[in-house]
Scaffold this motif. Structure first.
Motif, mmCIF file in Angstrom:
data_model
loop_
_atom_site.group_PDB
_atom_site.id
_atom_site.type_symbol
_atom_site.label_atom_id
_atom_site.label_comp_id
_atom_site.label_asym_id
_atom_site.label_seq_id
_atom_site.Cartn_x
_atom_site.Cartn_y
_atom_site.Cartn_z
ATOM 1 N N ILE A 105 0.860 -1.170 0.000
ATOM 2 C CA ILE A 105 0.000 0.000 0.000
ATOM 3 C C ILE A 105 0.900 1.224 0.000
ATOM 4 N N ASP A 106 0.770 2.051 -1.028
ATOM 5 C CA ASP A 106 1.607 3.240 -1.179
ATOM 6 C C ASP A 106 3.097 2.895 -1.084
ATOM 7 N N ASN A 107 3.491 1.865 -1.814
ATOM 8 C CA ASN A 107 4.879 1.396 -1.884
ATOM 9 C C ASN A 107 5.440 0.915 -0.547
ATOM 10 N N ARG A 108 4.568 0.528 0.388
ATOM 11 C CA ARG A 108 4.992 -0.036 1.670
ATOM 12 C C ARG A 108 4.494 -1.467 1.748
ATOM 13 N N LYS A 109 5.408 -2.403 2.015
ATOM 14 C CA LYS A 109 5.016 -3.810 2.138
ATOM 15 C C LYS A 109 4.710 -4.132 3.588
ATOM 16 N N SER A 110 3.712 -4.989 3.759
ATOM 17 C CA SER A 110 3.266 -5.340 5.098
ATOM 18 C C SER A 110 2.623 -6.722 5.058
ATOM 19 N N MET A 111 2.724 -7.436 6.180
ATOM 20 C CA MET A 111 2.073 -8.739 6.299
ATOM 21 C C MET A 111 0.949 -8.626 7.328
ATOM 22 N N PRO A 112 -0.076 -9.460 7.189
ATOM 23 C CA PRO A 112 -1.183 -9.404 8.147
ATOM 24 C C PRO A 112 -0.770 -9.959 9.507
ATOM 25 N N ARG A 113 -1.449 -9.495 10.542
ATOM 26 C CA ARG A 113 -1.251 -10.001 11.904
ATOM 27 C C ARG A 113 -2.405 -10.903 12.330
ATOM 28 N N VAL A 114 -3.448 -10.945 11.513
ATOM 29 C CA VAL A 114 -4.699 -11.583 11.913
ATOM 30 C C VAL A 114 -5.272 -12.406 10.764
ATOM 31 N N VAL A 115 -5.904 -13.534 11.107
ATOM 32 C CA VAL A 115 -6.731 -14.291 10.166
ATOM 33 C C VAL A 115 -8.170 -14.161 10.663
ATOM 34 N N LEU A 116 -9.069 -13.776 9.773
ATOM 35 C CA LEU A 116 -10.483 -13.675 10.124
ATOM 36 C C LEU A 116 -11.128 -15.059 10.047
ATOM 37 N N ILE A 117 -12.063 -15.334 10.964
ATOM 38 C CA ILE A 117 -12.675 -16.659 11.071
ATOM 39 C C ILE A 117 -14.181 -16.550 10.827
ATOM 40 N N PHE A 118 -14.688 -17.436 9.955
ATOM 41 C CA PHE A 118 -16.098 -17.429 9.557
ATOM 42 C C PHE A 118 -16.799 -18.734 9.929
ATOM 43 N N ASN A 119 -18.139 -18.681 9.961
ATOM 44 C CA ASN A 119 -18.920 -19.911 10.134
ATOM 45 C C ASN A 119 -19.360 -20.432 8.769
ATOM 46 N N GLU A 120 -20.216 -21.452 8.774
ATOM 47 C CA GLU A 120 -20.660 -22.077 7.532
ATOM 48 C C GLU A 120 -21.410 -21.112 6.614
ATOM 49 N N ASN A 121 -22.082 -20.130 7.193
ATOM 50 C CA ASN A 121 -22.856 -19.157 6.418
ATOM 51 C C ASN A 121 -22.034 -17.935 6.023
ATOM 52 N N TYR A 122 -20.733 -18.019 6.163
ATOM 53 C CA TYR A 122 -19.794 -16.956 5.837
ATOM 54 C C TYR A 122 -20.061 -15.702 6.669
ATOM 55 N N GLU A 123 -20.471 -15.934 7.924
ATOM 56 C CA GLU A 123 -20.650 -14.844 8.879
ATOM 57 C C GLU A 123 -19.396 -14.779 9.750
ATOM 58 N N LEU A 124 -18.956 -13.572 10.026
ATOM 59 C CA LEU A 124 -17.743 -13.363 10.799
ATOM 60 C C LEU A 124 -17.947 -13.787 12.249
ATOM 61 N N LEU A 125 -17.093 -14.695 12.729
ATOM 62 C CA LEU A 125 -17.154 -15.162 14.116
ATOM 63 C C LEU A 125 -16.095 -14.510 14.998
ATOM 64 N N GLY A 126 -14.884 -14.403 14.453
ATOM 65 C CA GLY A 126 -13.796 -13.905 15.267
ATOM 66 C C GLY A 126 -12.531 -13.746 14.452
ATOM 67 N N MET A 127 -11.412 -13.686 15.172
ATOM 68 C CA MET A 127 -10.121 -13.564 14.510
ATOM 69 C C MET A 127 -9.064 -14.286 15.341
ATOM 70 N N VAL A 128 -8.001 -14.656 14.665
ATOM 71 C CA VAL A 128 -6.863 -15.283 15.326
ATOM 72 C C VAL A 128 -5.640 -14.442 15.006
ATOM 73 N N ARG A 129 -4.992 -13.938 16.050
ATOM 74 C CA ARG A 129 -3.782 -13.140 15.877
ATOM 75 C C ARG A 129 -2.560 -14.048 15.859
ATOM 76 N N ARG A 130 -1.458 -13.535 15.354
ATOM 77 C CA ARG A 130 -0.205 -14.313 15.342
ATOM 78 C C ARG A 130 0.169 -14.752 16.743
ATOM 79 N N ARG A 131 0.038 -13.872 17.723
ATOM 80 C CA ARG A 131 0.426 -14.246 19.089
ATOM 81 C C ARG A 131 -0.511 -15.294 19.677
ATOM 82 N N ASP A 132 -1.802 -15.315 19.271
ATOM 83 C CA ASP A 132 -2.719 -16.370 19.714
ATOM 84 C C ASP A 132 -2.248 -17.723 19.195
#
Length: 175
Positions: A39-66
């Motif tokens: 983004i704007d010539n800056r590289k970055s990696m995510p810290r979080v994975v988003l977690i969904f249920n069967e209906n593709y509804e957002l349940l939560g997230m998992v951070r790298r430290r988790d």
């Protein structure tokens, strides 16, 4: 000055790691390693994975430290005189034999097969795609977040990280 909206600064969901709750911690690690943003010539990696249920509804997230915390082999820590936390609290190097090292690696691999739902955190709050930047900043600060999901008509469409917010604040300050 034009009003900046959440949609203007968000990372679209298709470009952010996400997975169903039954996927493994190992798969979450793989997801985190697969995504890189520029983004704007800056590289970055995510810290979080988003977690969904069967209906593709957002349940939560998992951070790298988790993930790292979830990999600590608690069955072994009862048999060994240390845990990951104690290792870093000690002064000097811990005395680890090759046998202990191999046992720990085996336990880490086993724990990596647990579902991400075992370690995910619930989502505290979200913003709407049409919310202005000030509202987004308020929600991030008020809820002590470094990532906030963006919804449109109740469905997740993207995320905003604090790094994007800070970049926008820099533009405001320098103008």
């Amino acid at each position: 000055m034009d009003i900046k909206r959440a949609v203007d600064v968000m990372i679209p969901l298709d470009n952010y790691p996400h997975m169903p709750y039954w996927f493994s911690i190992r798969q979450a690690i793989f997801q985190l390693e697969q995504f890189e943003f520029e983004i704007d010539n800056r590289k970055s990696m995510p810290r979080v994975v988003l977690i969904f249920n069967e209906n593709y509804e957002l349940l939560g997230m998992v951070r790298r430290r988790d993930i790292l915390r979830a990999l600590e082999p608690d069955k072994l820590t009862a048999k060994l005189p240390f845990s990951f936390k104690k290792i870093f609290e000690r002064r000097g190097e811990p005395d680890l034999s090759e046998t202990q090292y191999d046992r720990i690696l085996k336990a880490i691999k086993e724990r990596a097969e647990r579902p991400v739902s075992d370690v995910m955190m619930p989502i505290k709050t979200t913003v709407d795609h049409d919310d202005n930047l000030v509202k987004v900043i308020y929600e991030i600060v008020e809820n002590d977040l470094y990532l906030i999901p963006v919804l449109q008509d109740g469905e997740l469409v993207g995320v905003i990280r604090t790094v994007e917010i800070l970049h926008e604040v820099k533009k405001i300050i320098l103008e």
